[in-house]
Motif scaffolding. Sequence first.
Motif, PDB file in Angstrom:
ATOM      1  N   PRO A   1      36.467   7.295 -64.317  1.00 29.21           N
ATOM      2  CA  PRO A   1      36.701   7.019 -65.745  1.00 29.21           C
ATOM      3  C   PRO A   1      35.732   7.740 -66.680  1.00 29.21           C
ATOM      4  O   PRO A   1      35.982   7.821 -67.885  1.00 29.21           O
ATOM      5  N   THR A   2      34.631   8.287 -66.135  1.00 27.54           N
ATOM      6  CA  THR A   2      33.667   9.034 -66.958  1.00 27.54           C
ATOM      7  C   THR A   2      33.886  10.543 -66.868  1.00 27.54           C
ATOM      8  O   THR A   2      33.056  11.319 -67.344  1.00 27.54           O
ATOM      9  N   ASP A   3      35.003  10.975 -66.289  1.00 23.35           N
ATOM     10  CA  ASP A   3      35.323  12.402 -66.149  1.00 23.35           C
ATOM     11  C   ASP A   3      35.905  12.982 -67.437  1.00 23.35           C
ATOM     12  O   ASP A   3      36.548  12.276 -68.219  1.00 23.35           O
ATOM     13  N   VAL A   4      35.712  14.284 -67.588  1.00 25.06           N
ATOM     14  CA  VAL A   4      36.391  15.069 -68.617  1.00 25.06           C
ATOM     15  C   VAL A   4      36.943  16.327 -67.950  1.00 25.06           C
ATOM     16  O   VAL A   4      36.243  16.978 -67.169  1.00 25.06           O
ATOM     17  N   ILE A   5      38.181  16.669 -68.232  1.00 26.62           N
ATOM     18  CA  ILE A   5      38.773  17.914 -67.765  1.00 26.62           C
ATOM     19  C   ILE A   5      38.773  18.906 -68.917  1.00 26.62           C
ATOM     20  O   ILE A   5      39.216  18.597 -70.025  1.00 26.62           O
ATOM     21  N   CYS A   6      38.240  20.102 -68.672  1.00 22.76           N
ATOM     22  CA  CYS A   6      38.141  21.122 -69.717  1.00 22.76           C
ATOM     23  C   CYS A   6      38.898  22.384 -69.330  1.00 22.76           C
ATOM     24  O   CYS A   6      38.931  22.766 -68.155  1.00 22.76           O
ATOM     25  N   LYS A   7      39.480  23.027 -70.336  1.00 30.06           N
ATOM     26  CA  LYS A   7      39.975  24.392 -70.187  1.00 30.06           C
ATOM     27  C   LYS A   7      38.800  25.325 -70.448  1.00 30.06           C
ATOM     28  O   LYS A   7      38.146  25.233 -71.489  1.00 30.06           O
ATOM     29  N   VAL A   8      38.536  26.230 -69.535  1.00 33.22           N
ATOM     30  CA  VAL A   8      37.397  27.143 -69.674  1.00 33.22           C
ATOM     31  C   VAL A   8      37.767  28.278 -70.626  1.00 33.22           C
ATOM     32  O   VAL A   8      38.779  28.952 -70.446  1.00 33.22           O
ATOM     33  N   THR A   9      36.933  28.469 -71.657  1.00 31.20           N
ATOM     34  CA  THR A   9      37.138  29.577 -72.585  1.00 31.20           C
ATOM     35  C   THR A   9      36.121  30.696 -72.385  1.00 31.20           C
ATOM     36  O   THR A   9      36.304  31.798 -72.907  1.00 31.20           O
ATOM     37  N   GLY A  10      35.069  30.422 -71.645  1.00 29.86           N
ATOM     38  CA  GLY A  10      34.076  31.446 -71.376  1.00 29.86           C
ATOM     39  C   GLY A  10      33.194  31.069 -70.210  1.00 29.86           C
ATOM     40  O   GLY A  10      32.841  29.904 -70.035  1.00 29.86           O
TER      41      GLY A  10
ATOM     42  N   HIS B   1      28.134  28.268 -62.567  1.00 34.39           N
ATOM     43  CA  HIS B   1      27.444  27.105 -63.137  1.00 34.39           C
ATOM     44  C   HIS B   1      27.259  27.200 -64.651  1.00 34.39           C
ATOM     45  O   HIS B   1      26.704  26.290 -65.256  1.00 34.39           O
ATOM     46  N   GLU B   2      27.716  28.293 -65.270  1.00 37.01           N
ATOM     47  CA  GLU B   2      27.610  28.446 -66.726  1.00 37.01           C
ATOM     48  C   GLU B   2      29.015  28.556 -67.303  1.00 37.01           C
ATOM     49  O   GLU B   2      29.738  29.503 -66.992  1.00 37.01           O
ATOM     50  N   TRP B   3      29.379  27.612 -68.169  1.00 38.24           N
ATOM     51  CA  TRP B   3      30.722  27.675 -68.745  1.00 38.24           C
ATOM     52  C   TRP B   3      30.813  26.888 -70.048  1.00 38.24           C
ATOM     53  O   TRP B   3      30.021  25.982 -70.303  1.00 38.24           O
ATOM     54  N   ILE B   4      31.794  27.293 -70.844  1.00 41.17           N
ATOM     55  CA  ILE B   4      32.097  26.638 -72.111  1.00 41.17           C
ATOM     56  C   ILE B   4      33.610  26.471 -72.176  1.00 41.17           C
ATOM     57  O   ILE B   4      34.348  27.226 -71.531  1.00 41.17           O
ATOM     58  N   GLY B   5      34.081  25.460 -72.893  1.00 40.11           N
ATOM     59  CA  GLY B   5      35.520  25.256 -72.903  1.00 40.11           C
ATOM     60  C   GLY B   5      36.004  24.319 -73.993  1.00 40.11           C
ATOM     61  O   GLY B   5      35.274  23.984 -74.939  1.00 40.11           O
ATOM     62  N   ILE B   6      37.244  23.910 -73.829  1.00 39.73           N
ATOM     63  CA  ILE B   6      37.906  22.977 -74.740  1.00 39.73           C
ATOM     64  C   ILE B   6      38.326  21.750 -73.944  1.00 39.73           C
ATOM     65  O   ILE B   6      38.912  21.873 -72.863  1.00 39.73           O
ATOM     66  N   VAL B   7      38.004  20.589 -74.466  1.00 42.65           N
ATOM     67  CA  VAL B   7      38.372  19.343 -73.786  1.00 42.65           C
ATOM     68  C   VAL B   7      39.893  19.235 -73.702  1.00 42.65           C
ATOM     69  O   VAL B   7      40.591  19.356 -74.719  1.00 42.65           O
ATOM     70  N   ASP B   8      40.386  19.003 -72.487  1.00 45.40           N
ATOM     71  CA  ASP B   8      41.831  18.898 -72.271  1.00 45.40           C
ATOM     72  C   ASP B   8      42.268  17.466 -71.979  1.00 45.40           C
ATOM     73  O   ASP B   8      43.379  17.072 -72.309  1.00 45.40           O
ATOM     74  N   GLU B   9      41.373  16.689 -71.361  1.00 46.81           N
ATOM     75  CA  GLU B   9      41.705  15.307 -70.995  1.00 46.81           C
ATOM     76  C   GLU B   9      40.406  14.542 -70.785  1.00 46.81           C
ATOM     77  O   GLU B   9      39.423  15.105 -70.282  1.00 46.81           O
ATOM     78  N   VAL B  10      40.389  13.275 -71.163  1.00 41.25           N
ATOM     79  CA  VAL B  10      39.175  12.467 -71.008  1.00 41.25           C
ATOM     80  C   VAL B  10      39.485  11.194 -70.238  1.00 41.25           C
ATOM     81  O   VAL B  10      40.593  10.651 -70.320  1.00 41.25           O
TER      82      VAL B  10
ATOM     83  N   LYS C   1      36.492  14.290 -77.349  1.00 40.84           N
ATOM     84  CA  LYS C   1      37.924  13.997 -77.329  1.00 40.84           C
ATOM     85  C   LYS C   1      38.695  15.286 -77.082  1.00 40.84           C
ATOM     86  O   LYS C   1      38.140  16.393 -77.180  1.00 40.84           O
ATOM     87  N   LYS C   2      39.971  15.154 -76.802  1.00 40.67           N
ATOM     88  CA  LYS C   2      40.808  16.322 -76.553  1.00 40.67           C
ATOM     89  C   LYS C   2      40.751  17.270 -77.743  1.00 40.67           C
ATOM     90  O   LYS C   2      40.854  16.855 -78.893  1.00 40.67           O
ATOM     91  N   GLY C   3      40.555  18.558 -77.433  1.00 45.02           N
ATOM     92  CA  GLY C   3      40.492  19.577 -78.472  1.00 45.02           C
ATOM     93  C   GLY C   3      39.093  19.958 -78.891  1.00 45.02           C
ATOM     94  O   GLY C   3      38.911  20.993 -79.559  1.00 45.02           O
ATOM     95  N   ASP C   4      38.070  19.165 -78.529  1.00 45.80           N
ATOM     96  CA  ASP C   4      36.692  19.495 -78.884  1.00 45.80           C
ATOM     97  C   ASP C   4      36.222  20.733 -78.116  1.00 45.80           C
ATOM     98  O   ASP C   4      36.523  20.892 -76.932  1.00 45.80           O
ATOM     99  N   ARG C   5      35.472  21.591 -78.807  1.00 49.19           N
ATOM    100  CA  ARG C   5      34.775  22.682 -78.128  1.00 49.19           C
ATOM    101  C   ARG C   5      33.479  22.145 -77.558  1.00 49.19           C
ATOM    102  O   ARG C   5      32.698  21.503 -78.264  1.00 49.19           O
ATOM    103  N   VAL C   6      33.234  22.420 -76.289  1.00 49.07           N
ATOM    104  CA  VAL C   6      32.056  21.877 -75.622  1.00 49.07           C
ATOM    105  C   VAL C   6      31.445  22.918 -74.695  1.00 49.07           C
ATOM    106  O   VAL C   6      32.132  23.778 -74.153  1.00 49.07           O
TER     107      VAL C   6
END
Length: 451
Positions: free
Chosen positions: A64-73, A99-108, A116-121
């Motif tokens: 329940p503490t997971d976040v799935i991200c789309k990797v943008t870099g 081990h280095e990545w940035i992305g957009i939240v896809d699911e929480v 939340k979904k859509g945040d850049r992280v």
Amino acid sequence: MDSHDAKFTPPGITTTAANQVQKALGDRHTSTTNKPNYREGEMQLTLQWYGNKVEAPVPAITDPTDVICKVTGTTVCGSDLHLYHKEIMQLQRGDILGHEWIGIVDEVGSEIKNVKKGDRVVASFQIACGTCKYCQEGLSSMCGTTNTSSVQDKLYGKGFAGMFGYSHFAGGFAGGQAEYVRCPFGDVNLLKIPDNVPDEKALFLSDIVPTSYHSVLCAEVTEGKSVAIWGAGPIGLYAAKWSKLAGARRVIIIDNVKERLALAAEKIGCDPINFDEDTDVVAKIYELEPEGVDCGIDAAAFRYTKGILHSVQRAIGMETDSSEIVNEALRAVRKFGTISLVADYAAFTNQFLIGALMEKGITLRGAGQAPVQKYWKDLLKKIENGEFDPTIILSHRFRLEEFAELYEAFDKKEMGIMKTYVETKFSGPRADGTPELSSLKAGDVKRSNVL
């Protein structure tokens, strides 16, 4: 690399033995899992150990503490070369690297509150639980509940936190050289990025910006001090910049890549030493600083040997790590000076100059894996206000599909490739002033943006 994706131990005595020992000991109990659930019918492109570019299932919310991200870099790091050369224990075929990545939240997950979904992280390279003793002390890289490796406990006494994409010695978590990543404890290990900071700058908050900053703090660099830094890679160059910002009166940087030394001299104001030309590095340092430097930072790492003795010992397994650079630092630092080891050292070394350590009263400090979460909010502010520009070392931009070729070129230090931004199908347009897209496959590698 080949095209298989079945789990398999790559060749290498250390790795094979370590995996056998881990099997016998069993995994450490952890607060999360490195074996996530997957989305039904969804596949992604990944870079896998001994698998080149391989499709893999897209991870799903597992805890329940997971976040799935789309990797943008994402990028390739100097420490990734230890994996490339089979120098880190407990690698397994099919491990997704990075081990280095940035992305957009896809699911929480249901317990996530901060994103939340859509945040850049941007993600920290380490995976911290946020609640154990070390996390509560702000030492997220030493989280005691996220690394499954019993081998590391046996070797070190107690192990460090799990990490993204860095073998089962670091927990066996899938990394960011991929299109999707599952981030355990997303509220702890993800930082929201404001709109005015582009991905090309924010990406490096995942590791090298806080790691280099941490190395300078560990070396006790303050106003008026002199500093010597071994290694003019991204960490060494960032450490030089942080040292200047801390008020160091002189920063000496040692390497043999002329372009990197030129960058250090011209853009940061360092005194460069090319060890191919000045073979007695210590003597050269004493020419510049007759009493020795106040602070030393080893940002080069164990795999670089100069002499035949350590080259042979590493080749036949008599040692895993060379002590040559540490010994140079011990000789070059002033009496009661300080040395920070931020370069990756893994296990054992020979011919260590312990007498100089004791008799000169030197503080030799292992920087450890940097506790990213301790620093990254403050460092983000320094990036926002222009005090620190991470793109001073960003040389090229490539696509995820060319990672295998990029590893080879990066390892050989070819074509001015120093630090890269690797885009995926989810990436946005490049930021102004950052490198244009290059292609190794097409032979279209743009001139370095920094060298």
